[in-house]
Write an enzyme that holds these catalytic residues in place. Sequence first.
Site, PDB file in Angstrom:
ATOM      1  N   HIS A   1       0.875  -1.178   0.000  1.00  0.00           N
ATOM      2  CA  HIS A   1       0.000   0.000   0.000  1.00  0.00           C
ATOM      3  C   HIS A   1       0.914   1.230   0.000  1.00  0.00           C
ATOM      4  O   HIS A   1       1.659   1.464   0.958  1.00  0.00           O
ATOM      5  CB  HIS A   1      -0.875  -0.059   1.259  1.00  0.00           C
ATOM      6  CG  HIS A   1      -1.835   1.065   1.394  1.00  0.00           C
ATOM      7  ND1 HIS A   1      -3.100   1.032   0.839  1.00  0.00           N
ATOM      8  CD2 HIS A   1      -1.745   2.253   2.045  1.00  0.00           C
ATOM      9  CE1 HIS A   1      -3.740   2.151   1.141  1.00  0.00           C
ATOM     10  NE2 HIS A   1      -2.935   2.920   1.870  1.00  0.00           N
TER      11      HIS A   1
ATOM     12  N   ASP B   1       1.241   5.018   0.243  1.00  0.00           N
ATOM     13  CA  ASP B   1       0.595   6.287   0.599  1.00  0.00           C
ATOM     14  C   ASP B   1       1.380   7.423  -0.033  1.00  0.00           C
ATOM     15  O   ASP B   1       2.569   7.585   0.239  1.00  0.00           O
ATOM     16  CB  ASP B   1       0.587   6.457   2.122  1.00  0.00           C
ATOM     17  CG  ASP B   1      -0.461   5.590   2.784  1.00  0.00           C
ATOM     18  OD1 ASP B   1      -1.591   5.521   2.260  1.00  0.00           O
ATOM     19  OD2 ASP B   1      -0.162   4.971   3.819  1.00  0.00           O
TER      20      ASP B   1
ATOM     21  N   HIS C   1      -2.402   4.749  -2.902  1.00  0.00           N
ATOM     22  CA  HIS C   1      -3.382   5.620  -2.248  1.00  0.00           C
ATOM     23  C   HIS C   1      -2.915   7.067  -2.412  1.00  0.00           C
ATOM     24  O   HIS C   1      -2.001   7.521  -1.726  1.00  0.00           O
ATOM     25  CB  HIS C   1      -3.472   5.218  -0.766  1.00  0.00           C
ATOM     26  CG  HIS C   1      -4.383   6.094   0.043  1.00  0.00           C
ATOM     27  ND1 HIS C   1      -4.416   6.048   1.425  1.00  0.00           N
ATOM     28  CD2 HIS C   1      -5.312   7.027  -0.317  1.00  0.00           C
ATOM     29  CE1 HIS C   1      -5.320   6.916   1.863  1.00  0.00           C
ATOM     30  NE2 HIS C   1      -5.859   7.521   0.830  1.00  0.00           N
TER      31      HIS C   1
ATOM     32  N   GLY D   1      -3.237  11.312   6.354  1.00  0.00           N
ATOM     33  CA  GLY D   1      -2.124  12.225   6.653  1.00  0.00           C
ATOM     34  C   GLY D   1      -0.938  11.550   7.300  1.00  0.00           C
ATOM     35  O   GLY D   1       0.195  11.934   7.079  1.00  0.00           O
TER      36      GLY D   1
ATOM     37  N   ASP E   1      -8.654   1.334   5.755  1.00  0.00           N
ATOM     38  CA  ASP E   1      -7.287   1.864   5.877  1.00  0.00           C
ATOM     39  C   ASP E   1      -7.127   2.739   7.116  1.00  0.00           C
ATOM     40  O   ASP E   1      -7.722   3.813   7.197  1.00  0.00           O
ATOM     41  CB  ASP E   1      -6.957   2.675   4.609  1.00  0.00           C
ATOM     42  CG  ASP E   1      -5.523   3.179   4.583  1.00  0.00           C
ATOM     43  OD1 ASP E   1      -4.707   2.693   5.386  1.00  0.00           O
ATOM     44  OD2 ASP E   1      -5.232   4.053   3.747  1.00  0.00           O
ATOM     45  N   GLY E   2      -6.279   2.265   8.047  1.00  0.00           N
ATOM     46  CA  GLY E   2      -5.891   3.085   9.191  1.00  0.00           C
ATOM     47  C   GLY E   2      -6.227   2.455  10.536  1.00  0.00           C
ATOM     48  O   GLY E   2      -7.355   2.047  10.768  1.00  0.00           O
ATOM     49  N   GLY E   3      -5.205   2.355  11.384  1.00  0.00           N
ATOM     50  CA  GLY E   3      -5.418   1.881  12.748  1.00  0.00           C
ATOM     51  C   GLY E   3      -5.810   0.419  12.855  1.00  0.00           C
ATOM     52  O   GLY E   3      -6.433   0.004  13.835  1.00  0.00           O
TER      53      GLY E   3
ATOM     54  N   GLY F   1      -0.174  -0.451   8.421  1.00  0.00           N
ATOM     55  CA  GLY F   1       1.182   0.067   8.491  1.00  0.00           C
ATOM     56  C   GLY F   1       1.849  -0.353   9.780  1.00  0.00           C
ATOM     57  O   GLY F   1       2.514  -1.397   9.850  1.00  0.00           O
ATOM     58  N   SER F   2       1.614   0.449  10.836  1.00  0.00           N
ATOM     59  CA  SER F   2       2.333   0.246  12.103  1.00  0.00           C
ATOM     60  C   SER F   2       2.252  -1.177  12.634  1.00  0.00           C
ATOM     61  O   SER F   2       3.253  -1.709  13.113  1.00  0.00           O
ATOM     62  CB  SER F   2       1.803   1.156  13.202  1.00  0.00           C
ATOM     63  OG  SER F   2       1.217   2.284  12.675  1.00  0.00           O
TER      64      SER F   2
HETATM   65  C1  DX5 Z   1      -3.048   7.381   6.484  1.00  0.00           C
HETATM   66  C2  DX5 Z   1      -2.650   6.319   5.496  1.00  0.00           C
HETATM   67  C3  DX5 Z   1      -2.735   4.900   6.022  1.00  0.00           C
HETATM   68  C4  DX5 Z   1      -1.797   4.641   7.173  1.00  0.00           C
HETATM   69  C5  DX5 Z   1      -1.903   3.234   7.683  1.00  0.00           C
HETATM   70  O1  DX5 Z   1      -2.795   8.620   5.917  1.00  0.00           O
HETATM   71  O2  DX5 Z   1      -3.474   6.391   4.366  1.00  0.00           O
HETATM   72  O3  DX5 Z   1      -2.493   3.999   4.950  1.00  0.00           O
HETATM   73  O4  DX5 Z   1      -0.493   4.946   6.863  1.00  0.00           O
HETATM   74  O5  DX5 Z   1      -1.028   3.121   8.772  1.00  0.00           O
HETATM   75  P1  DX5 Z   1      -1.488   2.541  10.185  1.00  0.00           P
HETATM   76  O6  DX5 Z   1      -1.797   1.091   9.964  1.00  0.00           O
HETATM   77  O7  DX5 Z   1      -0.278   2.751  11.023  1.00  0.00           O
HETATM   78  O8  DX5 Z   1      -2.685   3.312  10.641  1.00  0.00           O
HETATM   79 ZN    ZN Z   2      -3.392   4.701   2.909  1.00  0.00          ZN
END
Ligand code: DX5
Ligand code: ZN
Length: 209
Positions: free
Chosen positions: A30, A32, A63, A139, A172-174, A192-193
């Site tokens: 993915h 970003d 993205h 962001g 997408d996210g968290g 991501g994290s």
């Molecule tokens: C937010 C991004 C996400 C994010 C995902 O701006 O679009 O793709 O980096 O990362 P985690 O999994 O750490 O929320």
């Molecule tokens: Zn993203």
Amino acid sequence: MKKIAATFLSSKHIAKDLVKLNVTDVDYIHVDFMDGKFVKNKTLPFKELKNIYRYTSKRLDVHLMVMDPKKYIKKFATLNTEYISFHVEVGDKIEEAIKLVHRYGIKCGLAINPSTPLEVLDPYLDKIDLVLLMSVEPGRGGQEFIFDTVDRLKELKKTIKSKKLPIKIEVDGGINLETKEYVKDADILASGSYIIYSESFQDAITQLR
Ligand code: DX5
Ligand code: ZN
């Protein structure tokens, strides 16, 4: 089975993270990409980011968090890209940009922010392949999952089903071991994290599926 799209977070470790992800069974990388206008943050410029092809043979799930998607669609179309998503909040240029993505033979997604009403997607649903449902404000990585996403996912799933559309939903996210339980209806999870900070990328990916 759910697909997983892993994102790399810090520019310093891009090569290292990508090489490690490449030996997992992750489905997509993915990517970003931020222009510093649609969101405050800015990612690496494309001319540097494009070098990710050196470190991964995985298909890309791009993205675009940018004001002018067309400008970047052309660029990302030159890479090994499966999906290009841009934001429905960019307004008027959407139909044209969807067509451009498809002209390159790439699947097109529309990303939607947590506070944007889902109805905004309606005019485009029969033209796209994916909805990228944001579960954090776009962001940056490492934010907490916004729980409204759970109801939004249900509603979106219902709409797609009632219209019998072949659209996939990516959240997408968290996303982590706890929050993945709330988004079982999603087809793809972007993470991501959770993956990048775990000891074994493969174990984290397997757990998220
Ligand atoms: C937010 C991004 C996400 C994010 C995902 O701006 O679009 O793709 O980096 O990362 P985690 O999994 O750490 O929320
Ligand atoms: Zn993203």
